[in-house]
Design a protein around this motif. Sequence first.
Motif, PDB file in Angstrom:
ATOM      1  N   PHE A   1       0.763  -1.302   0.112  1.00  0.00           N
ATOM      2  CA  PHE A   1      -0.019  -0.009   0.159  1.00  0.00           C
ATOM      3  C   PHE A   1       0.882   1.366   0.055  1.00  0.00           C
ATOM      4  CE2 PHE A   1      -2.041   3.096   3.184  1.00  0.00           C
ATOM      5  CZ  PHE A   1      -3.069   3.743   2.040  1.00  0.00           C
TER       6      PHE A   1
ATOM      7  N   LEU B   1      -6.337   6.095  -3.573  1.00  0.00           N
ATOM      8  CA  LEU B   1      -6.450   4.748  -4.299  1.00  0.00           C
ATOM      9  C   LEU B   1      -7.384   4.561  -5.526  1.00  0.00           C
ATOM     10  CD1 LEU B   1      -6.376   2.323  -0.966  1.00  0.00           C
ATOM     11  CD2 LEU B   1      -4.586   2.339  -3.125  1.00  0.00           C
TER      12      LEU B   1
ATOM     13  N   ASN C   1      -3.011   6.402  -8.763  1.00  0.00           N
ATOM     14  CA  ASN C   1      -2.632   5.162  -8.311  1.00  0.00           C
ATOM     15  C   ASN C   1      -1.988   4.220  -9.363  1.00  0.00           C
ATOM     16  OD1 ASN C   1      -2.483   2.942  -6.255  1.00  0.00           O
ATOM     17  ND2 ASN C   1      -4.767   2.255  -7.032  1.00  0.00           N
TER      18      ASN C   1
ATOM     19  N   ARG D   1      -5.754  -3.977  -5.831  1.00  0.00           N
ATOM     20  CA  ARG D   1      -5.381  -2.498  -5.714  1.00  0.00           C
ATOM     21  C   ARG D   1      -5.491  -1.916  -6.900  1.00  0.00           C
ATOM     22  NH1 ARG D   1       0.238   0.407  -3.387  1.00  0.00           N
ATOM     23  NH2 ARG D   1      -0.370   2.537  -4.368  1.00  0.00           N
TER      24      ARG D   1
ATOM     25  N   PRO E   1      -9.914  -0.827  -6.534  1.00  0.00           N
ATOM     26  CA  PRO E   1      -9.202  -0.072  -5.282  1.00  0.00           C
ATOM     27  C   PRO E   1     -10.095   0.189  -4.111  1.00  0.00           C
ATOM     28  CG  PRO E   1      -9.903   1.563  -7.064  1.00  0.00           C
ATOM     29  CD  PRO E   1      -9.999  -0.273  -7.631  1.00  0.00           C
TER      30      PRO E   1
ATOM     31  N   PHE F   1      -9.894  -3.040  -2.191  1.00  0.00           N
ATOM     32  CA  PHE F   1      -8.584  -2.950  -1.443  1.00  0.00           C
ATOM     33  C   PHE F   1      -8.675  -2.304  -0.212  1.00  0.00           C
ATOM     34  CE2 PHE F   1      -4.369  -1.224  -0.918  1.00  0.00           C
ATOM     35  CZ  PHE F   1      -3.538  -2.299  -1.006  1.00  0.00           C
ATOM     36  N   ARG F   2      -9.296  -1.059  -0.395  1.00  0.00           N
ATOM     37  CA  ARG F   2      -9.083  -0.260   0.694  1.00  0.00           C
ATOM     38  C   ARG F   2     -10.026  -0.787   1.707  1.00  0.00           C
ATOM     39  NH1 ARG F   2     -12.431   3.808   2.813  1.00  0.00           N
ATOM     40  NH2 ARG F   2     -11.551   5.515   3.676  1.00  0.00           N
TER      41      ARG F   2
END
Length: 242
Positions: free
Chosen positions: A138, A166, A172, A194, A198, A201-202
């Motif tokens: 990250f 992100l 990103n 990611r 995104p 992912f977050r």
Amino acid sequence: MNHPVRLKAEKLIRAGDIVGAEHALASLVETEGDDSLVVVLDDFPAKDLLAVLRDFDSSRESVVSLLVSPEQFARAIVLETRYGDPSHERLRGMINAVIFRAESDPGEFLEAIGNLDGGCDAFADYLCDRGESLEHFFRNGTFDLFDEGGGDALAGLTDAERLDALSDPDTNRPVLNHSEVNDHDWMELVWLLRYQQPEVFRDVLLILRARASAESAQQAAADGRPAQEQRPSGEPEEESAL
């Protein structure tokens, strides 16, 4: 659709004969083709589908794993989180076997899982022992804990700013190419999350942080120490005002 093969497979699953159930489903492909099994699986209960998937992985291929749709698989994976398996080995085996199967689009499966309630928790279970690597990726865009990245456009931002960035494809941008993480395992899954999903992912990152913070608090309580607020790995402590 009460197809005879579906009814037979469900009966075998309830009797504990998972191999027999998978064989019955596979026989449908031999007699009527792939499309017929896809239709049957569409009405197959998620818990029964999970029972078959749990018995097979990339080392023991199943025709069900090869034909299950992203939506069907997502429902089964969310059910898997209820098994309470602390190692999550079966979960990893199923996810790797299905989303990285030949000629599939992993992104479709990741999106289907991420969009389902409990899907991000399932990803967090899959990555439960990769928290440090996920944090490093990250912050730096690489998985090498000794590599500070350098080319990541998110470097130098605060944690909150990085999280917000992100979802911005202009910011990103990958440090590693997809081909560099094409291992059909956790690194490729994290890379895909990611840069293709995104927001998922977050959410997964925040779930893992919350779990780590809760574990820290529990350990502190067990040791008789005051609990401290969990700080993302690698984030510097704020300077004292004194």
